[in-house]
Scaffold this motif. Structure first.
Motif, PDB file in Angstrom:
ATOM      1  N   ASN A 124     -59.766  -2.968  25.336  1.00  0.00           N
ATOM      2  CA  ASN A 124     -60.735  -2.990  24.243  1.00  0.00           C
ATOM      3  C   ASN A 124     -61.977  -2.173  24.543  1.00  0.00           C
ATOM      4  O   ASN A 124     -62.720  -1.794  23.631  1.00  0.00           O
ATOM      5  CB  ASN A 124     -61.132  -4.432  23.921  1.00  0.00           C
ATOM      6  CG  ASN A 124     -59.963  -5.225  23.358  1.00  0.00           C
ATOM      7  OD1 ASN A 124     -59.081  -4.656  22.723  1.00  0.00           O
ATOM      8  ND2 ASN A 124     -59.958  -6.528  23.613  1.00  0.00           N
ATOM      9  N   ASP A 125     -62.264  -1.929  25.802  1.00  0.00           N
ATOM     10  CA  ASP A 125     -63.510  -1.262  26.149  1.00  0.00           C
ATOM     11  C   ASP A 125     -63.295   0.119  26.780  1.00  0.00           C
ATOM     12  O   ASP A 125     -64.172   0.641  27.439  1.00  0.00           O
ATOM     13  CB  ASP A 125     -64.326  -2.130  27.116  1.00  0.00           C
ATOM     14  CG  ASP A 125     -63.539  -2.437  28.383  1.00  0.00           C
ATOM     15  OD1 ASP A 125     -62.342  -2.079  28.430  1.00  0.00           O
ATOM     16  OD2 ASP A 125     -64.134  -3.014  29.304  1.00  0.00           O
ATOM     17  N   VAL A 174     -61.045   4.067  26.388  1.00  0.00           N
ATOM     18  CA  VAL A 174     -60.070   4.946  25.726  1.00  0.00           C
ATOM     19  C   VAL A 174     -59.518   5.916  26.756  1.00  0.00           C
ATOM     20  O   VAL A 174     -60.170   6.215  27.756  1.00  0.00           O
ATOM     21  CB  VAL A 174     -60.710   5.729  24.559  1.00  0.00           C
ATOM     22  CG1 VAL A 174     -61.140   4.804  23.454  1.00  0.00           C
ATOM     23  CG2 VAL A 174     -61.872   6.582  25.045  1.00  0.00           C
ATOM     24  N   GLN A 175     -58.310   6.370  26.497  1.00  0.00           N
ATOM     25  CA  GLN A 175     -57.664   7.286  27.432  1.00  0.00           C
ATOM     26  C   GLN A 175     -57.565   8.668  26.790  1.00  0.00           C
ATOM     27  O   GLN A 175     -57.206   8.797  25.626  1.00  0.00           O
ATOM     28  CB  GLN A 175     -56.262   6.791  27.774  1.00  0.00           C
ATOM     29  CG  GLN A 175     -55.550   7.668  28.812  1.00  0.00           C
ATOM     30  CD  GLN A 175     -54.156   7.171  29.097  1.00  0.00           C
ATOM     31  OE1 GLN A 175     -53.703   6.243  28.452  1.00  0.00           O
ATOM     32  NE2 GLN A 175     -53.501   7.780  30.062  1.00  0.00           N
ATOM     33  N   THR A 176     -57.890   9.685  27.548  1.00  0.00           N
ATOM     34  CA  THR A 176     -57.783  11.058  27.057  1.00  0.00           C
ATOM     35  C   THR A 176     -56.957  11.875  28.038  1.00  0.00           C
ATOM     36  O   THR A 176     -56.686  11.455  29.162  1.00  0.00           O
ATOM     37  CB  THR A 176     -59.169  11.713  26.908  1.00  0.00           C
ATOM     38  OG1 THR A 176     -59.772  11.797  28.199  1.00  0.00           O
ATOM     39  CG2 THR A 176     -60.047  10.936  25.946  1.00  0.00           C
ATOM     40  N   TRP A 216     -56.985  12.674  22.287  1.00  0.00           N
ATOM     41  CA  TRP A 216     -56.833  11.220  22.406  1.00  0.00           C
ATOM     42  C   TRP A 216     -55.465  10.878  22.990  1.00  0.00           C
ATOM     43  O   TRP A 216     -54.462  11.479  22.660  1.00  0.00           O
ATOM     44  CB  TRP A 216     -56.950  10.554  21.034  1.00  0.00           C
ATOM     45  CG  TRP A 216     -58.340  10.549  20.478  1.00  0.00           C
ATOM     46  CD1 TRP A 216     -58.879  11.432  19.620  1.00  0.00           C
ATOM     47  CD2 TRP A 216     -59.347   9.584  20.754  1.00  0.00           C
ATOM     48  NE1 TRP A 216     -60.167  11.110  19.325  1.00  0.00           N
ATOM     49  CE2 TRP A 216     -60.488   9.956  20.014  1.00  0.00           C
ATOM     50  CE3 TRP A 216     -59.422   8.438  21.554  1.00  0.00           C
ATOM     51  CZ2 TRP A 216     -61.668   9.239  20.034  1.00  0.00           C
ATOM     52  CZ3 TRP A 216     -60.597   7.724  21.571  1.00  0.00           C
ATOM     53  CH2 TRP A 216     -61.711   8.119  20.828  1.00  0.00           C
ATOM     54  N   LYS A 217     -55.424   9.845  23.811  1.00  0.00           N
ATOM     55  CA  LYS A 217     -54.170   9.310  24.331  1.00  0.00           C
ATOM     56  C   LYS A 217     -54.028   7.827  24.031  1.00  0.00           C
ATOM     57  O   LYS A 217     -53.145   7.152  24.549  1.00  0.00           O
ATOM     58  CB  LYS A 217     -54.082   9.526  25.844  1.00  0.00           C
ATOM     59  CG  LYS A 217     -53.920  10.970  26.253  1.00  0.00           C
ATOM     60  CD  LYS A 217     -52.583  11.533  25.785  1.00  0.00           C
ATOM     61  CE  LYS A 217     -51.431  10.867  26.501  1.00  0.00           C
ATOM     62  NZ  LYS A 217     -50.128  11.362  26.024  1.00  0.00           N
ATOM     63  N   GLY A 218     -54.903   7.291  23.189  1.00  0.00           N
ATOM     64  CA  GLY A 218     -54.832   5.874  22.863  1.00  0.00           C
ATOM     65  C   GLY A 218     -55.766   5.045  23.726  1.00  0.00           C
ATOM     66  O   GLY A 218     -56.537   5.555  24.534  1.00  0.00           O
ATOM     67  N   SER A 219     -55.690   3.716  23.578  1.00  0.00           N
ATOM     68  CA  SER A 219     -56.567   2.783  24.299  1.00  0.00           C
ATOM     69  C   SER A 219     -55.739   1.886  25.198  1.00  0.00           C
ATOM     70  O   SER A 219     -54.705   1.355  24.801  1.00  0.00           O
ATOM     71  CB  SER A 219     -57.367   1.931  23.307  1.00  0.00           C
ATOM     72  OG  SER A 219     -58.147   2.750  22.468  1.00  0.00           O
ATOM     73  N   LYS A 220     -56.205   1.738  26.437  1.00  0.00           N
ATOM     74  CA  LYS A 220     -55.554   0.805  27.357  1.00  0.00           C
ATOM     75  C   LYS A 220     -56.174  -0.585  27.285  1.00  0.00           C
ATOM     76  O   LYS A 220     -55.570  -1.564  27.683  1.00  0.00           O
ATOM     77  CB  LYS A 220     -55.646   1.336  28.785  1.00  0.00           C
ATOM     78  CG  LYS A 220     -54.701   2.494  29.063  1.00  0.00           C
ATOM     79  CD  LYS A 220     -54.711   2.849  30.537  1.00  0.00           C
ATOM     80  CE  LYS A 220     -53.661   3.905  30.853  1.00  0.00           C
ATOM     81  NZ  LYS A 220     -53.622   4.248  32.288  1.00  0.00           N
ATOM     82  N   ARG A 231     -68.379   3.637  23.998  1.00  0.00           N
ATOM     83  CA  ARG A 231     -68.032   2.255  23.697  1.00  0.00           C
ATOM     84  C   ARG A 231     -69.290   1.560  23.192  1.00  0.00           C
ATOM     85  O   ARG A 231     -70.318   1.589  23.859  1.00  0.00           O
ATOM     86  CB  ARG A 231     -67.514   1.534  24.954  1.00  0.00           C
ATOM     87  CG  ARG A 231     -67.180   0.069  24.703  1.00  0.00           C
ATOM     88  CD  ARG A 231     -66.521  -0.529  25.932  1.00  0.00           C
ATOM     89  NE  ARG A 231     -67.405  -0.485  27.083  1.00  0.00           N
ATOM     90  CZ  ARG A 231     -68.312  -1.414  27.337  1.00  0.00           C
ATOM     91  NH1 ARG A 231     -68.479  -2.448  26.544  1.00  0.00           N
ATOM     92  NH2 ARG A 231     -69.076  -1.314  28.419  1.00  0.00           N
ATOM     93  N   PHE A 257     -67.004  10.218  24.141  1.00  0.00           N
ATOM     94  CA  PHE A 257     -66.470   9.041  23.489  1.00  0.00           C
ATOM     95  C   PHE A 257     -67.234   7.829  24.035  1.00  0.00           C
ATOM     96  O   PHE A 257     -67.329   7.635  25.256  1.00  0.00           O
ATOM     97  CB  PHE A 257     -64.974   8.907  23.780  1.00  0.00           C
ATOM     98  CG  PHE A 257     -64.197  10.098  23.315  1.00  0.00           C
ATOM     99  CD1 PHE A 257     -63.857  10.253  21.986  1.00  0.00           C
ATOM    100  CD2 PHE A 257     -63.827  11.100  24.228  1.00  0.00           C
ATOM    101  CE1 PHE A 257     -63.146  11.364  21.571  1.00  0.00           C
ATOM    102  CE2 PHE A 257     -63.121  12.199  23.814  1.00  0.00           C
ATOM    103  CZ  PHE A 257     -62.781  12.327  22.478  1.00  0.00           C
TER     104      PHE A 257
END
Length: 746
Positions: free
Chosen positions: A266-267, A269-271, A260-264, A745, A743
């Motif tokens: 709401n829809d 995610v960054q990996t 995981w690299k967090g979310s940029k 949404r 992952f």
């Protein structure tokens, strides 16, 4: 669902990096040479104008325990210096993030003052700024020292893990004519120590763990360079092969996995791909030469610190012939093992109806004085009142044990009884009283008296019997061995992490708690205390537990005794369960001083109150390979203690607090039996921060997620994706649950 994978943060690192190195120095010599090196260390003395400055590493990489070892070595080195304003001067600087002058060279001129000041230096902690410390010495010089015609010796005690440049300042120091000794502490980085040491580095590089060897190496170099004139007949300096071993932990990239690299938004995610590493241990050996001075080793010596009192039977049943035989035996024994350098003191008494002191303990340190005292003893005849004699010497025999200020007054005390007749009074009760005072008993007599001696000593191992008058003289070596085994009869060759948990609640009471402390102090005599063999921790508990000291806090028996005696009485109710949980969390972890792969034992001494909550915590200890021994003081309910201890072999029921000492031998024996059990280096888990311990070939690896270091002790900084690690077991579990890292949404 929309799957959005962002690969703008994918990093792949294809290299291995050594992060930590462990080391040790080892002389490649036989036992005879080791004994000769040790003998030389006791003789060497530097009586010359010399300025000695200790530079003590007080950084966090050293730690408090190793800092105490540095101080101990510095103190031992002072023993061989002829300190005075005209001769050797000593000063000390402690460094970590910044250097601090602890005391200049002109502050103290006696060994007692210097050693007391070294003992009181407090560990500061901080970064390892060795370069700054060397610049401080360049700028300030040898504060309190003399002019440049006096040799200046800088002794740097460090692990060689400087966080700055040391090459330039150490070069400037050497250009000024300052001799630099580099002394490795803990597991040193030898490369930096080589850079610190003066040339030739083989003469100026030492290892602090073996104090006698390090002292020998230092003074061999000083005498070899004509700084000190300390030659003795039969002593010579030689070169010996030695190895400096480094165990490097290296990491090797084995693959990259999505993390995981967090979310940029709401829809989405960054990996990114995160590297996964395996840790390996690589043993690297650096062959070298070590220079040591050897002196002829004595054939027999008392190599242990004891206060001895010989109590000789002068009654009619022993006869004049038997009394004279004991006098001759005493002379031969003391001539063989005693000298003015012998640690401890000797006293001599004779008895029949009454007791006569021929020499009070500590009155004579020279062999000649002891011989004259033995010659003054006259046969008296009379009754064999051995019990009365024991009472007398316990009350009066050891009062003068410290005639010399250089002899400690808290050494183990031993009464050696030489008798050839059965006692005519209550000797068994007197012997028990003797042991209750913390005094050891050794009995010597003929084979016909063996049963009597065993009743007195309460243990066959503390009796010596002879078959013929001539056979008595063959027992000199056996007596020397038994005397010195008193201080090391525990598990001397078995590494052990041992924690005592003492009930300090109101159910025990102040008097009972004082007896518990005395009992633990007596048990400590049985173990060889240092970080390579036995480590001791202590917890006291009432309603809440308190750590008195951790496993790596004290490295000498004397400091342990003092710390145990300072244990406070808490009162109130007792909670055994919370104390056992506290022992596991606060003492049995690597960061608290516990050693992976070393057997761990908890000895719980309880009145039986507050055991209701201890069943689960006790099982938790056993599940993690930690043995639990329980000593219950009557009246105690055996059934409740059995649920805690799990095995009847590990449960001891003692009738009263004063009877604890009578069970010391069997408890020590049980501890040693438990210490021999095989252990897993992964139990308890040495890895911090949820790291996974993997055992292989008797060693282990910590595999970390979000952390780095040998024990997952360092957190990976935000954005440093090159250091992220994910354990394969975690990856496998996530694949099984979700497939190949999908992952979604919602």
């Amino acid at each position: 669902m929309i799957l959005l994978l962002s690969f703008d943060s994918v990093f792949i690192f294809l290299f291995s990096q050594a992060l930590v190195s462990w080391g040790i120095q080892e002389l490649q010599v036989n036992q005879e040479i080791v004994e000769k090196i040790s003998a030389a260390g006791q003789l060497m003395n530097c009586s010359a104008p010399i300025d000695v400055l200790f530079l003590l590493d007080g950084s966090y990489s050293i730690g408090k325990g190793n800092f105490e070892r540095s101080k101990y070595l510095a103190i031992k080195l002072c023993d061989a210096l002829d300190t005075s304003p005209e001769r050797a001067r000593v000063g000390a600087i402690q460094f970590s993030s910044t250097p601090c002058l602890e005391f200049p060279l002109d502050a103290y001129f006696t060994k007692r003052e210097i050693k007391d000041k070294l003992k009181k230096i407090a560990f500061k902690g901080g970064r390892t700024e060795t370069g700054l410390a060397l610049k401080y010495v360049l700028r300030k010089g040898f504060s309190g020292g003399r002019n440049s015609s006096i040799p200046q010796i800088l002794i740097v005690l460090t692990d060689g893990r400087s966080q700055g440049n040391v090459a330039i300042p150490v070069k400037q120091l050497k250009e000024r004519g300052i001799t630099v000794f580099a002394v490795g502490i803990n597991f040193p980085r030898w490369e930096e120590l080589h850079a610190l040491a003066s040339e030739p580095s083989e003469w100026h590089l030492l290892f602090a763990e073996d104090v006698d060897d390090a002292a020998n190496g230092l003074y061999t170099t000083l005498t070899g360079s004509a700084v000190c004139n300390a030659t003795f007949p039969g002593c010579m300096a030689n070169s010996y092969p030695c190895e400096r071993k480094t165990l490097e932990r290296t990491r090797k990239l084995v693959g990259n996995y999505f993390c995981w690299k967090g979310s940029k938004s709401n829809d989405a995610v960054q990996t990114s791909l995160c590297p996964f590493y395996n840790w390996r241990n690589n043993l690297i050996t650096h062959p070298s030469r070590c220079y040591r001075t050897t002196c002829p080793a004595p054939k027999l010596s008392l190599e242990c610190s004891m206060d001895l009192l010989f109590l000789v039977d002068s009654s009619s049943t022993t006869t004049l012939e038997g009394f004279l035989r004991y006098k001759a035996f005493l002379k031969r024994f003391l001539q063989a093992i005693w000298s003015t350098e012998s640690p401890g003191s000797v006293g001599i008494a004779q008895y029949s109806n009454d007791v006569k002191m021929a020499a009070r303990v500590g009155e004579h340190q020279e062999v000649l004085g002891l011989m004259k005292a033995i010659d003054s003893m006259q046969f008296t005849g009379g009754n064999t009142l051995t019990g009365k004699a024991l009472h007398y010497v316990i009350q009066h025999g050891f009062k003068s044990a410290s005639f010399s200020a250089d002899i400690p007054d808290d050494l183990p005390r031993v009464v050696i009884l030489l008798t050839n007749s059965n006692a005519e009074d209550s000797v068994v009760e007197a012997a028990k009283y003797t042991r209750d005072q913390g005094i050891f008993l050794i009995g010597i007599g003929s084979e016909l008296l063996r049963a009597e001696l065993e009743r007195i000593t309460r243990n066959p191992k503390w009796t010596i019997s002879y078959s013929t008058p001539q056979d008595l003289y063959n027992k000199i070596t056996e007596l020397q061995r038994k005397i010195c085994s008193i201080g090391s009869q525990g598990c001397p060759s078995q590494p052990l992490d041992l924690v005592f948990a003492l009930d300090s609640s109101a159910s025990v009471g102040k008097r009972g708690f004082a007896q518990l402390k005395a009992f633990v102090s007596s048990l400590l005599l049985q173990f060889h205390i240092n970080r390579d063999v036995t480590q001791i921790g202590l917890v006291v508990f009432g309603k809440r537990p308190h750590t008195l000291f951790g496993l790596d806090t004290h490295i000498t028996s004397s400091s342990l005794y003092e710390a145990v005696n300072q244990a406070p009485f808490l009162g109130g109710s007792a909670s055994v369960g919370s104390s056992l949980l506290h022992v596991y969390d606060a003492l049995m972890t690597v960061q608290k001083g516990a050693r992976p792969g070393v057997k761990k034992i908890v000895v719980l001494i309880t009145s039986g109150a507050g055991v209701e909550d201890a069943i689960v915590p006790a099982q938790h200890l056993r599940n993690n390979d930690i043995s639990l021994l329980v000593i219950g003081i009557e009246p105690v309910e055996t059934k409740s203690l059995m649920r805690i201890v799990g095995s009847l072999n590990n449960l001891f029921r003692i009738s009263s607090y004063k009877d604890l000492k009578d069970s010391a031998d069997i408890i020590i024996e049980r501890i040693c039996d438990e210490a021999k059990r095989p252990v897993s280096p992964c139990r308890p888990n040495p890895c911090m921060n949820n790291g996974v311990c993997v055992s292989e070939n008797g060693s282990y690896q910590c595999q970390c997620s979000g952390w780095k270091g040998p024990h997952c002790e360092n957190k990976i900084q935000r954005g440093d994706t090159s250091q992220l690690q994910m354990h394969p077991a975690i990856i496998g579990a996530q694949r099984k649950r979700r497939g190949w890292r999908r992952f979604y949404r919602t």
